[in-house]
Design an enzyme around this catalytic site. Structure first.
Site, PDB file in Angstrom:
ATOM      1  N   SER A 182       0.793  -1.227   0.000  1.00 16.76           N
ATOM      2  CA  SER A 182       0.000   0.000   0.000  1.00 16.76           C
ATOM      3  C   SER A 182       0.822   1.273   0.000  1.00 16.76           C
ATOM      4  CB  SER A 182      -0.964  -0.010   1.184  1.00 16.76           C
ATOM      5  OG  SER A 182      -0.301  -0.360   2.374  1.00 16.76           O
ATOM      6  N   HIS A 210      -5.379  -3.601  -2.281  1.00 15.96           N
ATOM      7  CA  HIS A 210      -5.107  -2.604  -3.323  1.00 15.96           C
ATOM      8  C   HIS A 210      -5.113  -3.194  -4.724  1.00 15.96           C
ATOM      9  CE1 HIS A 210      -4.412   1.169  -1.289  1.00 15.96           C
ATOM     10  NE2 HIS A 210      -3.830   0.498  -0.307  1.00 15.96           N
ATOM     11  N   LYS A 241     -11.978   0.248  -1.044  1.00 15.63           N
ATOM     12  CA  LYS A 241     -11.083   0.960  -1.956  1.00 15.63           C
ATOM     13  C   LYS A 241     -11.709   1.014  -3.354  1.00 15.63           C
ATOM     14  CE  LYS A 241      -7.150   0.638   0.985  1.00 15.63           C
ATOM     15  NZ  LYS A 241      -6.492  -0.342   1.815  1.00 15.63           N
TER      16      LYS A 241
HETATM   17  C1  LIG Z   1      -6.485  -0.503   3.242  1.00 12.33           C
HETATM   18  C2  LIG Z   1      -5.894  -1.825   3.523  1.00 12.33           C
HETATM   19  C3  LIG Z   1      -6.528  -2.706   4.403  1.00 12.33           C
HETATM   20  C4  LIG Z   1      -7.708  -2.302   5.218  1.00 12.33           C
HETATM   21  O1  LIG Z   1      -8.870  -2.186   4.460  1.00 12.33           O
HETATM   22  P1  LIG Z   1     -10.110  -1.357   5.043  1.00 12.33           P
HETATM   23  O2  LIG Z   1     -11.273  -1.934   4.311  1.00 12.33           O
HETATM   24  O3  LIG Z   1      -9.857   0.069   4.759  1.00 12.33           O
HETATM   25  O4  LIG Z   1     -10.161  -1.653   6.508  1.00 12.33           O
HETATM   26  C5  LIG Z   1      -5.979  -3.968   4.551  1.00 12.33           C
HETATM   27  N1  LIG Z   1      -4.863  -4.341   3.890  1.00 12.33           N
HETATM   28  C6  LIG Z   1      -4.243  -3.510   3.039  1.00 12.33           C
HETATM   29  C7  LIG Z   1      -3.019  -3.975   2.317  1.00 12.33           C
HETATM   30  C8  LIG Z   1      -4.730  -2.222   2.833  1.00 12.33           C
HETATM   31  O5  LIG Z   1      -4.089  -1.389   2.020  1.00 12.33           O
END
Ligand SMILES: *Cc1c(COP(=O)(O)O)cnc(C)c1O
Length: 393
Positions: A182, A210, A241
């Site tokens: 990320s 992602h 996302k």
């Molecule tokens: C954003 C993210 C999460 C968490 O996801 P949310 O739905 O925002 O809680 C988990 N793992 C990775 C790699 C992320 O980038």
């Protein structure tokens, strides 16, 4: 007697002196390619809204219709009375999309990772984990109380060696990695890791937060991107996302999912999603399959923006995806770059320790499918202007 929480104030003061104190920016419009933050209209390069689905008419309609029909809340945790037919339809939809037996949706991607790792492993077990894995994986590992073995970023040989050393040791082994990282936007070495897990009899788990909606056919994620269907035991994804709404999910065998129904603590002890969330996520998967041009536009914009930043002389690190960091070094400088970009009409977040290692601070950008070339040109112009002023290029 001093106040018992006074140390928090002292810490905040220290962060202010160091320039790493962060004030929250306030979004006063929808999250979109251009948004209003703190009273100023800016080009938004700081969202995870990869495909522009936060404001898609089909998702909005689905949310409104579900709210009219079913109200605003589910009323309970999943295991008591909060499992709605909409939740089950969404899980079936995701399982079919991912070509797996079954799926369970959690309140967030964070809850999916932390809840799953801590449920399936115990103190006698072992976890082999990439050093740059997401915080929710790290917390899940800690909660499980299993022994954690960290390998250098993307180093397949080191991961394999750790697993080899554990051969014969009691307990289960889990090999775990982000699909796309990320903060750097690079892709995990999945074929090599999957092979190592198979060879050593380890459980293979991938967090595709992602890459869902970004990589693979119609956004099916890194397992599809690398053609690894059937060889990854646990796939985590997020609905927060590219999907544009909120939530996380775990995909795998029917047994895995039913086990999580019984043991994953966020599933058991935290209320399920409102109907509007489940319904708009369902609509999002229709959009993924019916509007492939969105993913094409995302990648077209990604190439355009990355090429522009590189040509201007910026260091974009190891990025291979729409997450494009501009490497800066010191956290204070990253935050200054971010602040001055904002004055020039661009929102891009400064990121420093502890989110990234000390000395590796950066400003992270994420382009979306809905940015126009004109907006990207304006953003690059701002980067050029501020980058020169700060001596970065
Ligand atoms: C954003 C993210 C999460 C968490 O996801 P949310 O739905 O925002 O809680 C988990 N793992 C990775 C790699 C992320 O980038």
């Amino acid at each position: 007697m001093g106040k018992p929480l006074a140390y928090l104030h002292d810490q905040l003061e220290q962060w202010r002196r160091e320039g790493s104190y962060q004030r929250l920016r306030v979004l006063e419009s929808a999250s979109a390619a251009e948004s209003r933050f703190d009273g100023k209209d800016v080009i938004n390069l700081a969202s995870n809204n990869y495909l522009g689905l936060t404001t898609h008419p089909k998702l909005r309609e689905a949310a409104i219709e579900a709210t009219r029909k079913y109200g605003v809340g589910s009323g309970a945790v999943r295991t008591i009375s909060g499992t709605m037919s909409l939740h089950l339809r969404l899980e079936e939809r995701i399982a079919a999309f991912k070509h797996v037996e079954a799926c369970v949706v959690f309140q967030s991607g964070f809850a999916a990772n932390a809840g799953t790792v801590s449920a399936i492993l115990g103190p006698e077990d072992h976890i082999v984990s990439d050093e740059l894995n997401h915080a929710s994986i790290i917390d899940g590992c800690r909660l499980s109380r299993a022994k954690i073995h960290v390998f250098p970023h993307k180093n397949v040989a080191a991961a394999d060696q750790l697993l080899a050393q554990l051969e014969g040791a009691p307990g289960r082994k889990l090999l775990i990695t982000d699909g796309v990282f990320s903060m750097d936007g690079d892709i995990g070495p999945l074929p090599g890791l999957v092979e190592a897990a198979e060879k050593r009899g380890a459980i293979m788990m991938i967090d595709d937060a992602h890459s869902s909606g970004v990589l693979g056919r119609d956004g099916r994620g890194t397992v599809d991107h690398f053609g690894l269907h059937g060889r990854v035991d646990i796939q985590v994804g997020t609905l927060s996302k590219a999907i544009g709404v909120l939530g996380g999910y775990v995909c795998g065998s029917r047994d895995l999912i039913e086990f999580l129904y019984h043991r994953a603590r966020p599933f058991l002890f935290s209320t399920s999603h409102p109907p509007a969330v489940a319904a708009s996520c369902l609509a999002a998967f229709d959009v993924l399959e019916r509007e492939p041009e969105r993913i094409a536009a995302l990648w077209d914009n990604t190439r355009y923006f990355k090429a522009g930043l590189t040509a201007a002389g910026f260091d974009t690190g190891a990025s291979e995806t729409p997450i494009t960091p501009v490497m800066v070094g010191e956290a204070a400088l990253a935050h200054r770059l971010s602040r001055e970009l904002f004055e020039e009409g661009v929102l891009a977040t400064g990121i420093g320790f502890p989110t990234v290692p000390k000395g590796r601070a950066r400003v992270r950008t994420i382009v979306t499918a809905t940015h126009t070339k004109e907006e990207l040109d304006r953003a690059m112009e701002a980067f050029g202007k501020v980058g020169k002023r700060l001596g970065l290029i």
